[in-house]
Design a protein around this motif. Structure first.
Motif, PDB file in Angstrom:
ATOM      1  N   TYR A  17     -20.255   9.510  57.978  1.00 62.26           N
ATOM      2  CA  TYR A  17     -19.571   8.390  57.331  1.00 62.26           C
ATOM      3  C   TYR A  17     -18.050   8.568  57.386  1.00 62.26           C
ATOM      4  CZ  TYR A  17     -17.348   6.009  53.461  1.00 62.26           C
ATOM      5  OH  TYR A  17     -16.463   5.292  52.702  1.00 62.26           O
ATOM      6  N   PHE A  20     -16.653   7.943  60.767  1.00 59.02           N
ATOM      7  CA  PHE A  20     -16.587   6.534  61.138  1.00 59.02           C
ATOM      8  C   PHE A  20     -15.429   5.813  60.458  1.00 59.02           C
ATOM      9  CE2 PHE A  20     -20.614   6.924  63.277  1.00 59.02           C
ATOM     10  CZ  PHE A  20     -20.505   5.969  64.271  1.00 59.02           C
ATOM     11  N   ILE A  24     -12.362   4.105  62.494  1.00 62.18           N
ATOM     12  CA  ILE A  24     -11.955   2.689  62.433  1.00 62.18           C
ATOM     13  C   ILE A  24     -10.432   2.588  62.290  1.00 62.18           C
ATOM     14  CG2 ILE A  24     -12.067   0.604  61.004  1.00 62.18           C
ATOM     15  CD1 ILE A  24     -14.983   1.221  60.458  1.00 62.18           C
ATOM     16  N   THR A 177      -5.898  -4.137  57.540  1.00 62.99           N
ATOM     17  CA  THR A 177      -7.064  -4.433  58.378  1.00 62.99           C
ATOM     18  C   THR A 177      -8.065  -3.297  58.292  1.00 62.99           C
ATOM     19  OG1 THR A 177      -5.478  -5.430  59.868  1.00 62.99           O
ATOM     20  CG2 THR A 177      -7.723  -5.216  60.660  1.00 62.99           C
ATOM     21  N   TYR A 181     -11.793  -3.645  57.028  1.00 62.64           N
ATOM     22  CA  TYR A 181     -12.926  -3.327  57.895  1.00 62.64           C
ATOM     23  C   TYR A 181     -13.778  -2.214  57.297  1.00 62.64           C
ATOM     24  CZ  TYR A 181     -11.671  -6.348  61.805  1.00 62.64           C
ATOM     25  OH  TYR A 181     -11.450  -7.430  62.609  1.00 62.64           O
ATOM     26  N   THR A 182     -13.125  -1.169  56.786  1.00 67.29           N
ATOM     27  CA  THR A 182     -13.943  -0.097  56.219  1.00 67.29           C
ATOM     28  C   THR A 182     -14.652  -0.581  54.950  1.00 67.29           C
ATOM     29  OG1 THR A 182     -11.952   0.717  55.166  1.00 67.29           O
ATOM     30  CG2 THR A 182     -12.691   1.909  57.097  1.00 67.29           C
ATOM     31  N   VAL A 184     -16.085  -3.349  54.578  1.00 68.91           N
ATOM     32  CA  VAL A 184     -17.333  -3.983  54.998  1.00 68.91           C
ATOM     33  C   VAL A 184     -18.388  -2.916  55.273  1.00 68.91           C
ATOM     34  CG1 VAL A 184     -18.403  -5.430  56.749  1.00 68.91           C
ATOM     35  CG2 VAL A 184     -16.119  -5.946  55.948  1.00 68.91           C
ATOM     36  N   LEU A 185     -17.968  -1.866  55.982  1.00 70.72           N
ATOM     37  CA  LEU A 185     -18.875  -0.758  56.237  1.00 70.72           C
ATOM     38  C   LEU A 185     -19.334  -0.141  54.917  1.00 70.72           C
ATOM     39  CD1 LEU A 185     -18.947   1.505  59.054  1.00 70.72           C
ATOM     40  CD2 LEU A 185     -18.315   2.755  57.057  1.00 70.72           C
ATOM     41  N   PHE A 188     -22.063  -2.194  53.075  1.00 68.65           N
ATOM     42  CA  PHE A 188     -23.435  -1.939  53.527  1.00 68.65           C
ATOM     43  C   PHE A 188     -23.906  -0.554  53.103  1.00 68.65           C
ATOM     44  CE2 PHE A 188     -22.257  -5.316  56.612  1.00 68.65           C
ATOM     45  CZ  PHE A 188     -23.242  -6.215  56.223  1.00 68.65           C
ATOM     46  N   MET A 189     -22.987   0.400  53.132  1.00 67.29           N
ATOM     47  CA  MET A 189     -23.338   1.764  52.719  1.00 67.29           C
ATOM     48  C   MET A 189     -23.797   1.765  51.262  1.00 67.29           C
ATOM     49  SD  MET A 189     -23.148   4.618  54.327  1.00 67.29           S
ATOM     50  CE  MET A 189     -24.251   5.806  53.644  1.00 67.29           C
TER      51      MET A 189
ATOM     52  N   LEU B   3     -10.938  -5.476  67.251  1.00 67.60           N
ATOM     53  CA  LEU B   3     -12.128  -4.651  67.017  1.00 67.60           C
ATOM     54  C   LEU B   3     -13.203  -5.478  66.329  1.00 67.60           C
ATOM     55  CD1 LEU B   3     -13.567  -1.848  66.792  1.00 67.60           C
ATOM     56  CD2 LEU B   3     -12.393  -1.570  64.623  1.00 67.60           C
ATOM     57  N   ILE B   5     -16.109  -5.378  64.029  1.00 67.01           N
ATOM     58  CA  ILE B   5     -16.551  -4.379  63.053  1.00 67.01           C
ATOM     59  C   ILE B   5     -18.045  -4.080  63.177  1.00 67.01           C
ATOM     60  CG2 ILE B   5     -16.830  -6.138  61.254  1.00 67.01           C
ATOM     61  CD1 ILE B   5     -15.747  -2.506  60.698  1.00 67.01           C
ATOM     62  N   ILE B   9     -20.243  -0.384  62.448  1.00 64.65           N
ATOM     63  CA  ILE B   9     -21.320  -0.433  61.450  1.00 64.65           C
ATOM     64  C   ILE B   9     -22.661  -0.167  62.132  1.00 64.65           C
ATOM     65  CG2 ILE B   9     -22.580  -1.932  59.848  1.00 64.65           C
ATOM     66  CD1 ILE B   9     -19.985  -3.360  59.235  1.00 64.65           C
ATOM     67  N   MET B  12     -22.971   3.514  63.276  1.00 65.35           N
ATOM     68  CA  MET B  12     -23.126   4.467  62.179  1.00 65.35           C
ATOM     69  C   MET B  12     -24.535   4.412  61.600  1.00 65.35           C
ATOM     70  SD  MET B  12     -20.987   4.966  58.691  1.00 65.35           S
ATOM     71  CE  MET B  12     -22.064   4.050  57.637  1.00 65.35           C
ATOM     72  N   PHE B  13     -25.039   3.199  61.344  1.00 68.16           N
ATOM     73  CA  PHE B  13     -26.368   3.122  60.734  1.00 68.16           C
ATOM     74  C   PHE B  13     -27.471   3.489  61.723  1.00 68.16           C
ATOM     75  CE2 PHE B  13     -24.129   0.803  57.389  1.00 68.16           C
ATOM     76  CZ  PHE B  13     -24.656   1.463  56.285  1.00 68.16           C
TER      77      PHE B  13
END
Lengths: 646, 67
Positions: A17, A20, A24, A177, A181-182, A184-185, A188-189, B3, B5, B9, B12-13
């Motif tokens: 994690y 990533f 980004i 940005t 963007y992170t 959003v990741l 979901f996490m 980019l 996104i 994502i 990673m998943f």
């Protein structure tokens, strides 16, 4: 609780994690050419991305931990923070306010205030906001580092520096940005990391209906779980129905609030004040690529937000329900005590005589330094006298007899109970993700306001864009360094933090009145807004100084001038304070505006005030995608949820 | 910004999902919670989510950010 042990797989997930999110930042760094790229994302991001970031920035670790805590303490009524609070406010922001924020080309909320009113209002708002974000981020960092220290045995300083170091790296590389963007990741996490815990917990209590019947036991005798003082009792549905207990009055619901404070104080003043004027969240929508995308951002966010109670509040309800099932061997964790305290309490149990249980209870309580349940200590002493128990058994008995709950540990206690190695890494990563998204949100909002609204406005006017680009980067580093200092400050002076949070409350509560009048009444003058805001802040301080919540002593918690009114709970006091401050600011701004002359002409206020701005025609969009229509549909969905859990 | 996104994502998943799935399949006894192999089940769900995101990124027509 024993510290949780992590296996290699847990660390691998955590590291993946981290790699990533930093990756980004790295990817985005080559697009960072101007201060606008860095600080405002140059208005280029698609809607679903800004929408999810919009929720994620608000979903810090404190919210995650705090919602589960409130779920255990108050039950489903906690969802009012979503179904009465956040959702209507987000829809209002999208439909009515976003056109002015986005259309005015302001780069920040304080800058909008400058365009609509004058420099004074901007300075007041930007200074308060800058200080607030730093402390907010410091308080949450301290809370997280403490949690990691107590539950994983990690070093407090290392936890603090590593977590903020990661945030610094990716924000410095990719600016807003990268934060968006992170986020959003991270969204979901957080969802995918906690969902299995909720699933397993629900399965363990026997499903939704079984949980509800267990919560009836909780409601009729909350003292058994140390939730309330002995003798306090509620209707059986107090934990699972959102409205009935509130409508029945403050004495009949565990929050101790009435319907007016709930709807006006929380639903209108506090929630609209937060979601519609706090730059931390509004900034996400302002980064959208066009007006439609900006208006849709809060609407996209509202959909998952509506269902968040099932992810963040239900775990707390599961925890409370588990406590009533003896075979589950669970309690809401007590405050964490030192090994030495347990050791001396252990000796006290062994030395106690079963014939004099009162003395035993007193000795054990003194050794632990916490209130204890007399009946549990007496039976522990008796059991030990009959057949000597092992130290481990006595420790377990002591753990169960501490008559106090540490609600903030609820969520992690469930993670620990249900997650084997692997899933454990995922859930902890989700917790860290929530922390990082909250902190990055604070930092990116801070650097924009500081660079544009303080530095450029008052210290270095008219420099090149490259100058502000660099300044933005420096301010990012400074912001994180200041947050770390604030975290240490929070860890040393808990009381000071209470005071600081209190002051934020005073500053924030009246703010929505200023925006409401400013955006929808062209007659509002700058002097009216400025003095009204000051008056609102002053009156909320005064309100606090003269009221108190039941069970609190006069002091930090209020009532230090004189006690004119006592509220049934702190939450009721907060909701009423907000209502009062809002009304004071509203009336003052109105009256002062009427007695002062306008300084801005209608032409100057075009695009800033509702009546002077041409209505947006989004003819290109089909009927069912118009923000107004989507807003109404979402509102209906929200009403349905309220009715379902009535 | 250049980019998409969905790439990070999705990657990673997919990675974490595959890791959990394999871990759950190989280490059954250590993956049980309430008698279900939660690592295996949840690993598969994460994997599916990751692949879905990657598929979305591919369909979106964007090249991987490194390319």
């Amino acid at each position: 609780m024993q510290p949780i042990q992590l296996a290699w797989i847990d660390y691998t997930i955590l590291l993946a994690y981290v790699a990533f999110v930093i990756g980004i930042g790295w990817m985005l760094s080559r697009y960072m050419k101007t201060s606008a790229d860095f600080l405002t994302s140059a208005r280029s991001i698609p809607t679903w991305v800004t929408g999810l970031a919009f929720i994620s920035a608000n979903l810090g670790a404190l919210e995650l931990v705090g919602m589960a805590a409130s779920g255990a303490k108050y039950g489903i009524s906690t969802a009012h923070f979503y179904w009465v609070g956040a959702i209507p406010a987000m829809i209002f922001l999208a439909v009515f306010m976003m056109p002015f924020y986005y259309g005015s080309k302001a780069r920040s909320v304080p800058e909008y205030l400058k365009m609509r009113f004058d420099e004074r209002v901007r300075a007041l708002n930007s200074i308060a906001f800058a200080v607030m974000t730093i402390f907010a981020s410091g308080i949450s960092m301290n809370a997280l580092a403490k949690l990691l220290n107590q539950l994983l045995g990690w070093n407090y300083n290392a936890a603090l520096f590593i977590c903020s170091g990661v945030v610094l790296l990716y924000v410095l590389k990719g600016g807003l940005t990268s934060a968006i963007y992170t986020e959003v990741l991270q969204f979901f996490m957080i969802v995918l990391g906690f969902a299995p815990v909720v699933y397993l917990g629900l399965k363990d209590v026997g499903g939704w209906h079984a949980m509800n019947s267990s919560l009836q036991t909780v409601a009729t005798n909350p003292a058994a779980l140390y939730l309330k003082e002995a003798g306090v009792t509620y209707a059986p549905d107090a934990w699972m129905s959102a409205w009935k207990p509130v409508l029945a009055g403050p004495a009949n619901n565990p929050m101790g609030v009435d319907w007016f404070a709930m709807i006006f104080g929380l639903g209108f003043v506090l929630s609209f004040g937060y979601w519609c004027t706090n730059f931390l969240v509004v900034q996400r929508a302002m980064a959208a690529k066009n007006m439609t995308a900006a208006r849709n951002t809060p609407l996209v966010a509202a959909v998952p937000k509506m269902f968040f109670p099932f992810l963040v509040i239900v775990p707390g309800m599961i925890a409370a329900a588990l406590c009533t099932l003896p075979d589950k061997n669970y309690r809401i964790p007590p405050p964490i005590l030192s090994a030495a305290a347990y050791a001396s309490a252990l000796d006290a149990v062994k030395a106690a005589s079963p014939s004099d249980s009162a003395a035993a209870v007193q000795a054990v309580g003194a050794a632990l330094g916490k209130p204890v349940a007399a009946d549990k200590i007496a039976s522990l002493v008796a059991a030990n006298a009959a057949t000597p128990l092992s130290d481990e058994q006595i420790r377990k008995g002591l753990y169960n007899s501490i008559a106090e709950n540490d609600y903030d540990s609820v969520i992690l206690s469930l993670v620990k109970k249900y997650c084997p190695a692997g899933l454990l890494g995922l859930a902890l990563t989700a917790l860290l993700a929530s922390f990082m998204s909250g902190m990055a949100g604070n930092v990116t909002a801070f650097n924009t306001v500081f660079t544009y609204d303080l530095y450029q406005a008052y210290f270095a006017k008219g420099k090149s864009d490259h100058h502000y680009f660099l300044a933005g980067k420096v301010v990012t580093v400074v912001g994180i360094a200041l947050s770390i200092l604030a975290a240490y400050f929070a860890s040393m002076y808990n009381n000071c933090m209470d005071i600081i949070q209190l002051v934020f409350g005073f500053v924030n509560a009246p703010l929505f009145a200023t925006f409401l009048l400013g955006m929808f009444w062209k007659r509002t003058t700058a002097t009216g807004a400025f003095l009204g805001l000051f008056g609102g802040i002053g009156s909320s301080a005064l309100f606090h100084a003269m009221t108190l919540a039941q069970g609190n002593a006069p002091g930090v918690k209020g009532g230090y001038l004189s006690v004119v009114h006592v509220f049934p709970s702190e939450m009721a006091q907060n909701f009423w304070l907000a209502s009062f401050a809002f009304t004071a600011c509203f009336v003052l701004t109105l009256v002062i505006s009427l007695t002062t002359a306008r300084t801005k002409s209608d032409a100057e206020l075009k695009g800033l005030v509702y009546s002077l701005t041409p209505k947006i025609k989004s003819d290109a969009l089909p009927f069912f995608l118009q923000p107004g229509v989507v807003g109404v549909v979402l509102l209906i969905a929200c009403v349905i949820l309220n009715v379902l859990f009535w | 910004m250049g980019l998409d996104i969905r790439w990070p994502i999705g990657l990673m998943f997919t990675l974490i999902g595959a890791l959990l799935t394999v871990f759950g399949a190989l280490n059954r006894s250590g993956s049980l919670s309430l008698d279900i192999n939660i690592n295996l089940i949840w690993g598969v769900i994460l994997l599916a989510f990751g692949v879905l995101m990657l598929a979305g990124a591919v369909r979106g027509g964007k090249k991987p950010p490194t390319a």
